[in-house]
Design a protein around this motif. Structure first.
Motif, PDB file in Angstrom:
ATOM      1  N   GLY A 153      60.553   6.145 180.182  1.00 40.95           N
ATOM      2  CA  GLY A 153      59.251   6.777 179.983  1.00 40.95           C
ATOM      3  C   GLY A 153      58.120   6.004 180.606  1.00 40.95           C
ATOM      4  N   ALA A 154      58.469   5.061 181.462  1.00 46.68           N
ATOM      5  CA  ALA A 154      57.417   4.315 182.137  1.00 46.68           C
ATOM      6  C   ALA A 154      56.617   5.237 183.045  1.00 46.68           C
ATOM      7  N   LEU A 155      55.313   5.061 182.992  1.00 49.42           N
ATOM      8  CA  LEU A 155      54.399   5.930 183.771  1.00 49.42           C
ATOM      9  C   LEU A 155      54.654   7.389 183.451  1.00 49.42           C
ATOM     10  N   ASP A 156      55.030   7.619 182.197  1.00 50.87           N
ATOM     11  CA  ASP A 156      55.317   8.978 181.723  1.00 50.87           C
ATOM     12  C   ASP A 156      56.397   9.667 182.550  1.00 50.87           C
ATOM     13  N   THR A 157      57.349   8.840 183.080  1.00 49.47           N
ATOM     14  CA  THR A 157      58.393   9.421 183.934  1.00 49.47           C
ATOM     15  C   THR A 157      59.756   8.818 183.570  1.00 49.47           C
ATOM     16  N   PRO A 158      60.615   9.531 182.866  1.00 45.60           N
ATOM     17  CA  PRO A 158      61.988   9.047 182.678  1.00 45.60           C
ATOM     18  C   PRO A 158      62.771   9.202 183.987  1.00 45.60           C
ATOM     19  N   GLY A 159      63.655   8.251 184.250  1.00 45.91           N
ATOM     20  CA  GLY A 159      64.449   8.345 185.474  1.00 45.91           C
ATOM     21  C   GLY A 159      65.287   7.101 185.673  1.00 45.91           C
ATOM     22  N   ALA A 160      66.104   7.132 186.725  1.00 52.10           N
ATOM     23  CA  ALA A 160      66.992   6.029 187.060  1.00 52.10           C
ATOM     24  C   ALA A 160      67.137   5.950 188.563  1.00 52.10           C
ATOM     25  N   THR A 166      72.944   6.895 178.656  1.00 57.39           N
ATOM     26  CA  THR A 166      74.213   6.275 178.250  1.00 57.39           C
ATOM     27  C   THR A 166      74.631   5.251 179.290  1.00 57.39           C
ATOM     28  N   LEU A 167      74.918   4.040 178.801  1.00 55.33           N
ATOM     29  CA  LEU A 167      75.390   2.960 179.686  1.00 55.33           C
ATOM     30  C   LEU A 167      76.877   2.758 179.449  1.00 55.33           C
ATOM     31  N   THR A 168      77.668   3.066 180.430  1.00 59.29           N
ATOM     32  CA  THR A 168      79.116   2.809 180.328  1.00 59.29           C
ATOM     33  C   THR A 168      79.472   1.371 180.643  1.00 59.29           C
ATOM     34  N   ASP A 169      78.629   0.680 181.413  1.00 59.23           N
ATOM     35  CA  ASP A 169      78.889  -0.718 181.771  1.00 59.23           C
ATOM     36  C   ASP A 169      77.536  -1.395 181.973  1.00 59.23           C
ATOM     37  N   ALA A 170      77.265  -2.398 181.171  1.00 58.23           N
ATOM     38  CA  ALA A 170      76.010  -3.134 181.300  1.00 58.23           C
ATOM     39  C   ALA A 170      76.070  -4.176 182.400  1.00 58.23           C
ATOM     40  N   LEU A 171      77.151  -4.145 183.191  1.00 59.53           N
ATOM     41  CA  LEU A 171      77.368  -5.137 184.254  1.00 59.53           C
ATOM     42  C   LEU A 171      77.295  -6.540 183.660  1.00 59.53           C
ATOM     43  N   ASN A 172      76.816  -7.507 184.406  1.00 61.64           N
ATOM     44  CA  ASN A 172      76.776  -8.859 183.837  1.00 61.64           C
ATOM     45  C   ASN A 172      75.359  -9.334 183.522  1.00 61.64           C
ATOM     46  N   VAL A 173      74.323  -8.561 183.879  1.00 66.13           N
ATOM     47  CA  VAL A 173      72.940  -8.872 183.492  1.00 66.13           C
ATOM     48  C   VAL A 173      72.288  -7.563 183.033  1.00 66.13           C
ATOM     49  N   PHE A 174      71.749  -7.570 181.810  1.00 72.32           N
ATOM     50  CA  PHE A 174      71.097  -6.378 181.266  1.00 72.32           C
ATOM     51  C   PHE A 174      69.765  -6.791 180.645  1.00 72.32           C
ATOM     52  N   ALA A 175      68.724  -6.047 180.987  1.00 76.81           N
ATOM     53  CA  ALA A 175      67.392  -6.330 180.441  1.00 76.81           C
ATOM     54  C   ALA A 175      66.690  -5.019 180.126  1.00 76.81           C
ATOM     55  N   PHE A 176      65.906  -5.024 178.980  1.00 81.60           N
ATOM     56  CA  PHE A 176      65.207  -3.820 178.559  1.00 81.60           C
ATOM     57  C   PHE A 176      63.863  -4.214 177.953  1.00 81.60           C
ATOM     58  N   ARG A 177      62.770  -3.614 178.450  1.00 75.57           N
ATOM     59  CA  ARG A 177      61.420  -3.827 177.933  1.00 75.57           C
ATOM     60  C   ARG A 177      60.980  -2.561 177.207  1.00 75.57           C
ATOM     61  N   PRO A 178      61.065  -2.558 175.875  1.00 72.40           N
ATOM     62  CA  PRO A 178      60.643  -1.340 175.159  1.00 72.40           C
ATOM     63  C   PRO A 178      59.166  -1.019 175.340  1.00 72.40           C
ATOM     64  N   ASP A 179      58.310  -2.089 175.483  1.00 71.58           N
ATOM     65  CA  ASP A 179      56.879  -1.818 175.642  1.00 71.58           C
ATOM     66  C   ASP A 179      56.569  -1.186 176.982  1.00 71.58           C
ATOM     67  N   LEU A 180      57.424  -1.446 177.975  1.00 72.17           N
ATOM     68  CA  LEU A 180      57.216  -0.863 179.297  1.00 72.17           C
ATOM     69  C   LEU A 180      58.143   0.316 179.556  1.00 72.17           C
ATOM     70  N   ASN A 181      59.113   0.547 178.632  1.00 73.77           N
ATOM     71  CA  ASN A 181      60.099   1.608 178.827  1.00 73.77           C
ATOM     72  C   ASN A 181      60.861   1.426 180.148  1.00 73.77           C
ATOM     73  N   LEU A 182      61.189   0.179 180.446  1.00 74.88           N
ATOM     74  CA  LEU A 182      61.949  -0.142 181.659  1.00 74.88           C
ATOM     75  C   LEU A 182      63.197  -0.931 181.275  1.00 74.88           C
ATOM     76  N   ALA A 183      64.307  -0.622 181.968  1.00 71.48           N
ATOM     77  CA  ALA A 183      65.562  -1.346 181.761  1.00 71.48           C
ATOM     78  C   ALA A 183      66.232  -1.541 183.117  1.00 71.48           C
TER      79      ALA A 183
END
Length: 495
Positions: A200-207, A237-254
């Motif tokens: 939801g960063a910048l009011d835009t969900p996406g990947a 849904t994350l099937t594999d978090a690989l070997n580095v995973f980061a998530f900023r809830p305040d920025l809605n970025l992962a």
């Protein structure tokens, strides 16, 4: 006088007549008598001439199909051998004498004797013929020699009597084969990739992802009409978090990052040794068996379990040659379970096998070595994915690229060394593997004291019992309450 003279003359005439009759009687057998039979051997197809001492009157043969007799002159008789067998020749002289000849027609054995001597120089084989049969006698080294000699003699006669004896075989030589497997497998892997996710960063969900390393997938995304940002929810849904995973809830970025470098080394050194005798196959296996489900045919479609072997296997068959070398059929194999390439079927995990196998025929001398197999395998796999346009941005463009590089190098060497070995004598030291630790240390038992010697432990125990018996007993007076109180004492009892 006259009568006497006449009588004497008659007596003389009668005596002369008797002598003449006696002479005729004795001379008749001499004229018609026969001499002893002579033995003559003739090779089939050959002819001989008999020189008769007097003139020949006539000749007779008992079997003209075996020997043909012809008088070529008054004192020469030609005999020609036509077939195998025995017959009798009778020769009459003009004086009335008879001579008998026993003729034996035999095979021509010289060619077959020469062939047997050249074919089997170390085996004394004698060959003899009797009428229409041939007999082989002597001693040979093996049954194969006897069979081959009989086959050669069968070309000369239909009936071959093989009386060849087999010499007792000596102690066969023991052949030891040493095999060395040496394998070195090295692998290096580099991988890098970034998956960006906006809830939801910048009011835009996406990947944003290159799709190479398990990109996130939107699971639930809800919106309303007319559209508004408030109240809109997004789920990924994350099937594999690989070997580095980061998530900023305040920025809605992962972000999920694959930044990994791996190195692997595989070393295999196996040295199986195996002993066998000449021309005898031997096999060797150290490993195990793993189960494999097998579907059976039919209406029930039952599943049965079969086991397959794996491990270190060696099969070879040596044969000594007259040149002092060894011809060998060699089949070494090393197989290991490879779970990386396993197959899962109906809940069963069927592992794969990584196999190194050679099969060849070689000829070596004792103690020599030969490399029967070798392999150098270099492989490089490089996979790269990127997003066009975004990947070309300086510095930040690396976030839109992913790369996976694998390098493997395999070196394999298989060497064999045959040797002729002798068994160990009863008094020789027997080889055994060196164990770093004892499996079960020996139990140490203290020696029992013998009669006439003092055991310090038992002596001390006896002294303590003696002190307890000798200690005085002290009794306390009875108190007013009628109870006696005992005072503790060392080495005594209260009564």
């Amino acid at each position: 006088m006259f009568s006497t003279t006449l009588h004497s003359g008659r007596l003389a005439a009668f005596g002369a007549l008797c002598l003449a009759v006696a002479g005729l009687t004795a001379g008749a057998p001499a004229a018609r008598g026969q001499s002893s039979a002579e033995e003559i051997r003739i090779t089939l197809g050959k002819s001989i001439v008999i020189d008769y001492p007097v003139d020949v009157a006539r000749i007779s043969t008992s079997n003209p199909e075996i020997v043909d007799a012809v008088a070529v002159s008054t004192r020469e008789v030609l005999l020609h051998a036509k077939a195998h067998g025995i017959c009798t020749i009778v020769v009459w002289s003009k004086a009335g004498q008879r001579t008998f000849y026993n003729i034996s027609v035999e095979h021509n054995l010289e060619p077959i004797r020469r062939i047997l001597k050249e074919t089997f120089p170390g085996d004394p084989i004698q060959i003899q013929s009797a009428r229409d049969s041939i007999t082989l006698t002597g001693k040979v080294t093996s049954q194969s020699v006897a069979d081959r000699a009989g086959a050669l003699a069968a070309s000369l006669s239909k009936t071959v009597i093989n009386n060849l004896q087999i010499n007792p075989a000596g102690v066969e030589k023991q052949i030891l084969l040493r095999v060395k497997f040496a394998e070195l497998n090295r692998s290096i892997s580099h991988s890098f990739g970034v998956n960006l996710l906006s809830t939801g960063a910048l009011d835009t969900p996406g990947a944003v992802s290159t799709g190479q390393f398990a990109p996130p997938r939107p699971a639930n995304l809800r919106g309303g009409i007319p559209g508004q940002t408030t109240g809109t929810t997004s789920e990924f849904t994350l099937t594999d978090a690989l070997n580095v995973f980061a998530f900023r809830p305040d920025l809605n970025l992962a972000a999920t990052i694959r930044a990994l470098q791996t190195e692997g080394v595989l070393q295999i050194i196996a040295e199986p040794n195996l002993v066998t005798t000449n021309a005898k196959e031997a096999s060797f296996l150290v490993g195990g068996e793993f189960p494999i489900p097998v579907l059976q045919g039919g209406a029930n479609a039952a599943v049965t379990i079969q086991f397959r072997e794996f491990g270190i296997r060696l099969t070879f068959n040596p044969q000594l040659t007259p040149h002092g070398t060894m011809k060998m059929y060699v089949k070494p194999e090393v197989s290991t379970i490879d779970l990386a390439n396993a197959v899962t079927l109906s809940g069963f995990t069927i592992p794969a096998l990584a196999t190194r196998r050679m099969e060849t025929n070689i000829e070596l001398g004792p103690g020599q070595s030969f490399v029967i197999g070798g392999l150098i395998d270099d492989r490089v796999t490089d996979q790269m994915s990127r997003i066009p346009g975004l990947s070309s941005i300086p510095v930040l463009g690396s976030l839109f690229k992913s790369r996976n590089e694998n390098k493997t190098k395999t070196e394999l060497l298989v060497m064999v060394s045959p040797e002729i070995v002798d068994p160990l004598n009863p008094g020789d030291a027997k080889p055994a593997p060196v164990m770093p630790r004892d499996f079960m240390p020996p139990v140490q038992i203290k020696p029992t004291s013998q009669k006439g010697t003092s055991d310090p432990v038992k002596s001390k125990a006896r002294k303590l019992r003696a002190q307890e018996k000798a200690a005085p007993v002290t009794v306390q007076p009875v108190s007013a309450g009628g109870e006696a109180k005992d005072t503790p004492k060392t080495g005594g009892e209260s009564h």
